[in-house]
Design an enzyme around this catalytic site. Structure first.
Site, PDB file in Angstrom:
ATOM      1  N   GLU A  21      -0.555 -53.445 -47.863  1.00  0.00           N
ATOM      2  CA  GLU A  21      -0.837 -54.653 -46.870  1.00  0.00           C
ATOM      3  C   GLU A  21      -0.837 -56.025 -47.249  1.00  0.00           C
ATOM      4  O   GLU A  21      -0.486 -56.836 -46.781  1.00  0.00           O
ATOM      5  CB  GLU A  21      -1.714 -54.237 -45.552  1.00  0.00           C
ATOM      6  N   GLU A  72     -10.115 -58.104 -36.362  1.00  0.00           N
ATOM      7  CA  GLU A  72     -11.306 -58.714 -35.760  1.00  0.00           C
ATOM      8  C   GLU A  72     -11.561 -59.970 -36.338  1.00  0.00           C
ATOM      9  O   GLU A  72     -12.037 -60.648 -35.757  1.00  0.00           O
ATOM     10  CB  GLU A  72     -12.331 -57.531 -35.571  1.00  0.00           C
ATOM     11  N   LYS A  98      -0.438 -56.474 -34.895  1.00  0.00           N
ATOM     12  CA  LYS A  98       0.195 -56.180 -36.053  1.00  0.00           C
ATOM     13  C   LYS A  98       1.434 -55.311 -35.525  1.00  0.00           C
ATOM     14  O   LYS A  98       1.398 -54.288 -34.818  1.00  0.00           O
ATOM     15  CB  LYS A  98      -0.589 -55.234 -37.129  1.00  0.00           C
TER      16      LYS A  98
END
Length: 118
Positions: A21, A72, A98
């Site tokens: 990612e 977060e 996402k």
């Protein structure tokens, strides 16, 4: 009191706990809602008397460009900056989503939502 929404800010960013990612990145959607006293702006017709949504968009794009493991964490940074740079905001809410997360399933998006009050 009034509400300003900046919806569906689309960015490509590199957040996540998985190594891939942070290398490959993903598509994200960010939605921001702020509460502020808009009475003066409604009378004056002056940008200085309201919350500039161009600034909100700018804050979101800058904070989304900083890699983080958790959404977060990104959302909290966005909220902190909005309250710091937009003095008339009394409450800010942000949703970071996402798109098509890599979680081994047919999932459109995952989202987190945080609020911060002055």
């Amino acid at each position: 009191m009034g509400k300003i929404k900046v919806s569906n800010i689309r960015v490509y960013a590199y957040h996540g706990c998985l190594r891939e990612e942070s290398i490959n990145g993903s598509d994200y959607r960010v939605d921001v809602e702020v509460l502020a006293d808009l009475k003066k702006a409604s009378i004056s017709d002056d940008l200085n008397d309201t919350v500039d949504y161009v600034l909100i968009n700018h804050i979101v794009k800058q904070e989304m460009a900083i890699k983080s493991k958790l959404l977060e964490h990104v959302a909290k940074r966005i909220l902190d900056r909005i309250l710091k740079e937009c003095e008339t905001v009394s409450l800010a809410e942000v949703t970071v989503s996402k798109i098509n997360p890599p979680i081994n399933g047919d999932v459109e998006m995952v989202s987190i939502n945080l609020q911060l009050t002055r």
